[in-house]
Design a protein around this motif. Structure first.
Motif, PDB file in Angstrom:
ATOM      1  N   TRP A  62     -30.999  42.201  66.753  1.00 53.88           N
ATOM      2  CA  TRP A  62     -32.372  43.123  67.017  1.00 53.88           C
ATOM      3  C   TRP A  62     -32.186  43.493  65.939  1.00 53.88           C
ATOM      4  CZ3 TRP A  62     -32.139  48.036  67.548  1.00 53.88           C
ATOM      5  CH2 TRP A  62     -31.261  48.918  68.260  1.00 53.88           C
ATOM      6  N   GLN A  63     -31.233  44.640  65.675  1.00 54.30           N
ATOM      7  CA  GLN A  63     -31.333  45.618  64.897  1.00 54.30           C
ATOM      8  C   GLN A  63     -31.389  44.650  63.577  1.00 54.30           C
ATOM      9  OE1 GLN A  63     -27.299  47.357  65.242  1.00 54.30           O
ATOM     10  NE2 GLN A  63     -28.323  49.492  65.100  1.00 54.30           N
ATOM     11  N   ARG A  64     -31.279  43.759  62.862  1.00 51.74           N
ATOM     12  CA  ARG A  64     -31.941  43.390  61.520  1.00 51.74           C
ATOM     13  C   ARG A  64     -32.559  42.872  61.395  1.00 51.74           C
ATOM     14  NH1 ARG A  64     -26.353  42.502  62.605  1.00 51.74           N
ATOM     15  NH2 ARG A  64     -27.201  39.825  62.790  1.00 51.74           N
ATOM     16  N   ILE A 117     -35.373  45.089  60.908  1.00 54.61           N
ATOM     17  CA  ILE A 117     -36.388  45.538  60.137  1.00 54.61           C
ATOM     18  C   ILE A 117     -37.670  44.504  59.653  1.00 54.61           C
ATOM     19  CG2 ILE A 117     -35.165  46.165  57.843  1.00 54.61           C
ATOM     20  CD1 ILE A 117     -33.203  47.110  58.844  1.00 54.61           C
ATOM     21  N   LEU A 118     -36.517  42.936  59.453  1.00 52.31           N
ATOM     22  CA  LEU A 118     -37.397  41.952  58.880  1.00 52.31           C
ATOM     23  C   LEU A 118     -38.569  41.824  59.366  1.00 52.31           C
ATOM     24  CD1 LEU A 118     -35.540  40.388  57.049  1.00 52.31           C
ATOM     25  CD2 LEU A 118     -35.503  38.372  58.843  1.00 52.31           C
ATOM     26  N   LYS A 119     -38.824  42.090  60.868  1.00 52.51           N
ATOM     27  CA  LYS A 119     -39.687  41.892  61.296  1.00 52.51           C
ATOM     28  C   LYS A 119     -41.377  43.151  60.890  1.00 52.51           C
ATOM     29  CE  LYS A 119     -39.404  39.607  65.353  1.00 52.51           C
ATOM     30  NZ  LYS A 119     -38.710  39.658  66.793  1.00 52.51           N
ATOM     31  N   GLU A 120     -40.424  44.725  60.279  1.00 51.98           N
ATOM     32  CA  GLU A 120     -41.263  45.159  59.309  1.00 51.98           C
ATOM     33  C   GLU A 120     -42.022  44.517  57.796  1.00 51.98           C
ATOM     34  OE1 GLU A 120     -39.268  49.097  59.891  1.00 51.98           O
ATOM     35  OE2 GLU A 120     -39.235  48.712  62.152  1.00 51.98           O
ATOM     36  N   ALA A 121     -41.035  43.948  57.803  1.00 56.25           N
ATOM     37  CA  ALA A 121     -41.515  43.558  56.844  1.00 56.25           C
ATOM     38  C   ALA A 121     -42.388  42.394  56.736  1.00 56.25           C
ATOM     39  CB  ALA A 121     -40.443  42.624  55.610  1.00 56.25           C
ATOM     40  N   GLU A 127     -44.612  33.068  65.767  1.00 57.59           N
ATOM     41  CA  GLU A 127     -44.214  31.558  65.691  1.00 57.59           C
ATOM     42  C   GLU A 127     -43.107  31.373  64.594  1.00 57.59           C
ATOM     43  OE1 GLU A 127     -45.928  28.995  65.916  1.00 57.59           O
ATOM     44  OE2 GLU A 127     -47.277  29.978  68.083  1.00 57.59           O
ATOM     45  N   PHE A 128     -42.914  32.742  64.032  1.00 61.63           N
ATOM     46  CA  PHE A 128     -42.158  32.722  62.600  1.00 61.63           C
ATOM     47  C   PHE A 128     -40.885  33.198  63.143  1.00 61.63           C
ATOM     48  CE2 PHE A 128     -39.383  34.875  58.475  1.00 61.63           C
ATOM     49  CZ  PHE A 128     -40.397  33.354  58.094  1.00 61.63           C
ATOM     50  N   ALA A 129     -39.946  31.757  62.572  1.00 59.52           N
ATOM     51  CA  ALA A 129     -38.847  31.539  63.203  1.00 59.52           C
ATOM     52  C   ALA A 129     -37.637  33.149  62.400  1.00 59.52           C
ATOM     53  CB  ALA A 129     -37.850  30.266  62.867  1.00 59.52           C
ATOM     54  N   TYR A 130     -37.574  34.383  62.054  1.00 66.65           N
ATOM     55  CA  TYR A 130     -37.340  35.299  61.967  1.00 66.65           C
ATOM     56  C   TYR A 130     -35.715  35.377  62.138  1.00 66.65           C
ATOM     57  CZ  TYR A 130     -41.201  38.004  61.515  1.00 66.65           C
ATOM     58  OH  TYR A 130     -42.133  38.311  60.598  1.00 66.65           O
ATOM     59  N   TRP A 152     -41.823  27.801  53.138  1.00 63.82           N
ATOM     60  CA  TRP A 152     -40.537  28.974  54.036  1.00 63.82           C
ATOM     61  C   TRP A 152     -40.002  29.543  52.917  1.00 63.82           C
ATOM     62  CZ3 TRP A 152     -35.740  29.005  56.086  1.00 63.82           C
ATOM     63  CH2 TRP A 152     -35.472  30.254  56.659  1.00 63.82           C
ATOM     64  N   GLU A 153     -39.187  28.852  52.591  1.00 71.07           N
ATOM     65  CA  GLU A 153     -38.453  30.318  51.529  1.00 71.07           C
ATOM     66  C   GLU A 153     -39.026  30.704  50.773  1.00 71.07           C
ATOM     67  OE1 GLU A 153     -35.316  27.698  49.729  1.00 71.07           O
ATOM     68  OE2 GLU A 153     -34.049  27.073  51.681  1.00 71.07           O
ATOM     69  N   GLU A 154     -40.088  30.647  50.522  1.00 73.33           N
ATOM     70  CA  GLU A 154     -40.766  31.530  49.157  1.00 73.33           C
ATOM     71  C   GLU A 154     -41.270  32.873  50.387  1.00 73.33           C
ATOM     72  OE1 GLU A 154     -44.714  29.891  48.455  1.00 73.33           O
ATOM     73  OE2 GLU A 154     -43.390  28.217  46.682  1.00 73.33           O
ATOM     74  N   LYS A 155     -40.950  32.425  51.714  1.00 73.48           N
ATOM     75  CA  LYS A 155     -41.626  33.460  51.946  1.00 73.48           C
ATOM     76  C   LYS A 155     -40.472  34.494  52.649  1.00 73.48           C
ATOM     77  CE  LYS A 155     -45.563  31.804  54.531  1.00 73.48           C
ATOM     78  NZ  LYS A 155     -46.059  30.978  56.041  1.00 73.48           N
ATOM     79  N   VAL A 156     -39.468  33.759  52.400  1.00 80.53           N
ATOM     80  CA  VAL A 156     -37.970  34.456  53.259  1.00 80.53           C
ATOM     81  C   VAL A 156     -37.720  35.571  52.146  1.00 80.53           C
ATOM     82  CG1 VAL A 156     -36.489  33.636  53.885  1.00 80.53           C
ATOM     83  CG2 VAL A 156     -37.270  32.790  55.072  1.00 80.53           C
ATOM     84  N   ALA A 157     -37.935  34.725  50.991  1.00 77.46           N
ATOM     85  CA  ALA A 157     -37.668  35.256  49.841  1.00 77.46           C
ATOM     86  C   ALA A 157     -38.272  36.853  49.358  1.00 77.46           C
ATOM     87  CB  ALA A 157     -37.715  34.542  48.400  1.00 77.46           C
ATOM     88  N   LEU A 158     -39.497  36.500  49.973  1.00 76.44           N
ATOM     89  CA  LEU A 158     -40.584  38.438  50.089  1.00 76.44           C
ATOM     90  C   LEU A 158     -39.536  39.218  51.194  1.00 76.44           C
ATOM     91  CD1 LEU A 158     -43.374  36.404  49.299  1.00 76.44           C
ATOM     92  CD2 LEU A 158     -42.520  37.853  47.943  1.00 76.44           C
ATOM     93  N   LEU A 159     -39.424  38.343  52.410  1.00 70.45           N
ATOM     94  CA  LEU A 159     -38.749  38.925  53.087  1.00 70.45           C
ATOM     95  C   LEU A 159     -37.404  39.829  53.121  1.00 70.45           C
ATOM     96  CD1 LEU A 159     -39.287  37.089  56.255  1.00 70.45           C
ATOM     97  CD2 LEU A 159     -40.648  39.028  55.981  1.00 70.45           C
TER      98      LEU A 159
END
Length: 452
Positions: free
Chosen positions: A252-254, A257-261, A271-274, A300-307
């Motif tokens: 949840w800690q990781r 941070i990812l959700k803030e991004a 909806e997004f699979a964090y 999807w990987e484009e979004k994850v790369a930004l995250l």
């Protein structure tokens, strides 16, 4: 039942994408699926004994009777061409199997026929006469010929291909004790690497029970997981930046941070699979792909790369680190300070690595760096048992071992002492379809009762 309500919409398994069944299954456990008839919670059954279907898990009344209320929109009508034949109009080029081809039939489980009858193949006989092997035998610790060869081959790079049930743990622990007692090798110069803390503790416990061994000797061994060993090295040289209070131990800690991004990218938290995004980031890190080096292969990987980029930046600002950073941090330490690397190369002269088929790139590179001076690396693994590719593990490193280490010795442990003939032969038949593997076949020297 074939239908259920999901996200306020009626869905049918006949019309739902099969690739999304796993997500439906997981969301059902979270209470996100409801019955299309009574509105009660349902789950999705995924198994081999029956077709996929929705069911009431806690209800005693059984499943509801569905009404045929799901009616997908009719496909657009096609203009049918006709030909005249003997006074009849016959549709032209109409396949009578067209509808049948669209149907995906569920394949029920069936008994696997054993391809070959049992044919006892005795293992290679042991024949090495050394004092410590005699002591092990007197302590009721026996080896077949290949196991014995693996125990006494202590110098140079050694690759042990150990199939399931072949006694690899006994070989690894006995080899360690043999090195200390017979070869008089300093236990403090031996590094024993496992993939779980439980496995490391079990091995040390076994080694302590061997002839001549004691807890004092065993405690001098450097035994543990990749993360525990290399984290200790980091803490020793840079405790301020790598103190345990800065470690993000919980998912949840990781994810926080990812959700803030993700909010900056306007991603829907529901909806997004964090969780999958964290898994993907871990894969990139374990294969040593930094944020600027990512080459997305899908939207999807484009979004994850930004995250990923924001995730790393946020950690740096807050001076935090995760488990994957431990290995990357140690790799960076050795690269930037070669004198530190050299000190550990001098200290550790022998390396034993368990479950080598599950090793990833950063782990492989670290072991290459540390063993570069002495080259005494014993890698034990089985490419047929690799299951952690989602986190960067790659059995290809078993093949790379042959080219990256000079004059390697290869020993095959192919005698199964655990499973009955039916399981061994079935496994041999199934895995033989994989062409990118070391050629090997497990054998049995005696029958084991499968019903015991």
């Amino acid at each position: 039942m074939k239908t259920a309500k999901y996200n306020q919409q009626l869905i049918s398994l006949d019309q739902y994408n099969r690739e999304d069944y796993q997500k439906l299954f997981d969301d059902g456990k979270k209470g996100m699926l409801t019955c299309s008839v009574c509105g009660g919670p349902v789950r999705l059954y995924l198994g081999i004994k029956d077709k996929p279907h929705f069911y009431h898990r806690l209800s005693s009344k059984g499943d509801c009777s569905e009404q045929n209320e799901f009616s997908p929109s009719a496909p657009p009508s096609e203009e049918v061409e006709y030909i005249e034949r003997n006074g009849f109009r016959i549709p032209k080029a109409r396949s009578i199997t067209a509808e049948a081809e669209k149907e995906e039939k569920f394949i029920f489980p069936r008994e696997v026929k054993i391809p070959l009858p049992f044919n006892p193949l005795p293992p290679a006989k042991p024949g090495v006469k050394l004092n410590y092997l005699k002591q092990l035998k007197e302590a009721a610790i026996h080896f077949d010929g290949n196991q014995e060869k693996a125990v006494v081959s202590t110098d140079g790079p050694l690759l042990i291909l150990a199939g399931a049930g072949s006694g690899k743990t006994r070989v690894l622990t006995a080899r360690t004790a043999f090195m200390i007692e017979e070869k008089k090798i300093d236990p403090g110069s031996i590094m024993l690497v496992t993939f779980t803390a439980k496995a490391a503790a079990e091995m040390k416990k076994r080694i302590a029970l061997y002839p001549g061994m004691s807890p004092a000797k065993v405690n001098q061994l450097i035994a543990g997981t990749f993360h525990s060993i290399f984290y200790r090295i980091l803490c020793f040289h840079d405790r301020e930046n790598w103190s345990s209070d800065k470690l993000m131990k919980k998912e949840w800690q990781r994810e926080q941070i990812l959700k803030e991004a993700g909010r900056k990218l306007q991603l829907d938290e529901k909806e997004f699979a964090y969780d999958l995004a964290l898994q993907q980031i871990g894969l990139w890190k374990n294969t040593m792909i930094m944020p600027r080096e990512v080459k997305p292969e899908s939207p999807w990987e484009e979004k994850v790369a930004l995250l990923y980029k924001d995730y790393e930046a946020a950690k740096d600002r807050q001076k935090l680190f995760d488990f994957d950073d431990m290995l990357l941090g140690c790799y960076k330490l050795f690269k930037e300070k070669p004198e530190i690397l050299e000190s550990y190369q001098n200290r550790f002269q022998y390396f034993l690595i368990d479950e080598f088929q599950d090793i990833n790139k950063v782990q492989y590179e670290l072991m290459k760096m540390l063993s570069d001076k002495h080259g005494n690396v014993c890698a034990v693994g089985d490419d047929d048992q690799s299951i952690y590719s989602f986190r960067g593990s790659d059995p290809a490193y078993l093949f790379n071992f042959k080219s990256d280490f000079k004059n390697i010795e290869l020993i095959l442990l192919n005698q199964n002492y655990r499973s009955p003939h039916e399981i061994v032969e079935t496994a041999n038949t199934l895995i033989s379809a994989n062409l990118t593997r070391h050629e090997k076949e497990m054998r049995l020297s005696f029958l084991v009762n499968a019903r015991q």
